[in-house]
Design an enzyme around this catalytic site. Structure first.
Site: not given
Length: 395
Positions: A376, A353
């Site tokens: 993730g 991110g």
């Protein structure tokens, strides 16, 4: 690895799991359409092949059917990006969805209502997955961002399409890019791992030590290593309970002939603020009351040499608190070095991110070989895990 290129979609209905979990403002307008744009090549190719498309996605974390999480809010933006009028079904299963699917003609696109309006989606319910299968002939997974979840629409559904399931172009590219770093990399390979905590990256470090020649450690993680080595870190962030682990990583790296590079100097501040006083100090001599918030000039110079000599680069995590303008220089400069190395023929993969946010914020996105769409999911692949959404297609 079967992709949409292995199928003829003429007069077929492609049931595509996309990741349209996009941010909306208070007026329900899409503020970042990157994920919709990323799915466009797959959708375009199927429509051009004479097929129709049924899009499944989740949005947010609704508790039951909440209007603010309805995918109806993204219909206009999706239509604009795809260049076709996207139809909307006010449910993702049952009579509403089935009628909308049956009436769909080649060249048309149907967006289903939020899958997570049903708890059965996240629980991986078999009956729910089977009901979704009634809507299409070929199942396409193009949602890397959710490939690490064994949800009904990402994993369970695939078993009902034994010979008619494949990866979309986006997901195929994600797998290919990660494999290019983890399995088929051109040496020397450099991994740059930043961020605040060693604990969040430990499994990644352990898994990729065998695959890299250089590892640059930056961000807040730096100070756990420096303190473990006997340095003074002032008020810098540190995981005291991970210092032994940091020393073990350094030991393992030495055994595997991996060169670990830690900042030698930092931009230290007397407060976590853009208005703080700053000074460049030796990373092992940060004064009491001061904290390291960015990599210093000597560190950046030493990192540049490594990056310019690399043939493969993985970047996961910033070098400093880039959200504060005063401490963004290290991350921006690092990004510029990687961009230059990429221009010279290096393969660069950016994921996670914060790194993705940084390259977008500083206009470097198009200067990297590949920028991953899944935070993730990418981390789990870097940890060596088999993602259920990917395994379900390969099975």
């Amino acid at each position: 690895m079967k992709t949409i290129s292995d199928f003829n979609f003429s007069n077929k209905k492609a049931l595509i799991r996309v990741d349209f979990n996009v941010p909306l403002d208070e007026n329900f307008k899409v503020t970042d359409a990157n994920r919709i744009e990323a799915a466009k090549p797959t959708i375009d190719a199927i429509l051009a092949d004479g097929g129709s498309v049924i899009l499944m996605s989740h949005l947010g974390r609704p508790k039951g059917k909440e209007d603010k999480y309805s995918l109806k809010h993204i219909v206009a933006t999706t239509s604009e990006i795809l260049g076709v009028d996207v139809l909307f079904a006010a449910d993702c299963k049952g009579e509403i969805a089935q009628t909308a699917s049956q009436n769909l003609k080649p060249g048309q696109v149907l967006l289903l209502e939020n899958l997570r309006f049903y708890p059965e989606e996240e629980s991986g319910d078999l009956a729910f997955a089977k009901e979704l299968t009634l809507l299409g002939n070929i199942y396409v997974n193009d949602a890397f961002g959710t490939a690490h979840r064994a949800h009904a629409s990402t994993t369970i559904i695939a078993q009902f399409f034994p010979d008619h399931k494949c990866f979309g172009l986006l997901l195929a590219k994600e797998i290919e890019s990660l494999n290019r770093v983890l399995k088929n990399s051109e040496k020397p390979v450099t991994a740059i791992l930043g961020g605040s905590k060693v604990s969040s990256k430990i499994t990644v470090i352990e898994n990729i030590l065998d695959k890299v020649d250089h590892m640059i450690i930056g961000g807040g993680m730096t100070f756990t290593f420096i303190k473990a080595l006997g340095g003074k870190i002032g008020n810098s962030i540190c995981e005291d309970d991970k210092m032994d682990l940091a020393l073990e990583i350094l030991h393992q790296a030495k055994l595997k002939n991996v060169h670990i590079h830690i900042p030698v100097d930092v931009v230290a501040a007397n407060a976590f603020s853009n208005d703080a006083d700053t000074q460049v100090v030796d990373v092992r001599e940060i004064p009491d009351g001061w904290q390291g918030l960015d990599a210093g000039p000597k560190s950046l110079d030493s990192f540049k040499k490594i990056i310019m000599e690399s043939k493969t680069i993985l970047w996961n995590g910033p070098l400093g608190v880039f959200e504060l303008e005063k401490f963004a220089h290290g991350t921006i400069t690092l990004g510029e070095y990687i961009a230059e190395s990429t221009k010279n023929g290096c393969f660069s993969l950016v994921g996670g991110g914060d790194s993705v946010a940084a390259v977008k914020q500083f206009g470097l996105e198009n200067k990297m070989s590949y920028v991953s769409t899944g935070g993730g999911a990418m981390l789990e692949m870097l940890e060596g895990k088999v993602l259920p959404g990917i395994a379900a297609i390969l099975d």
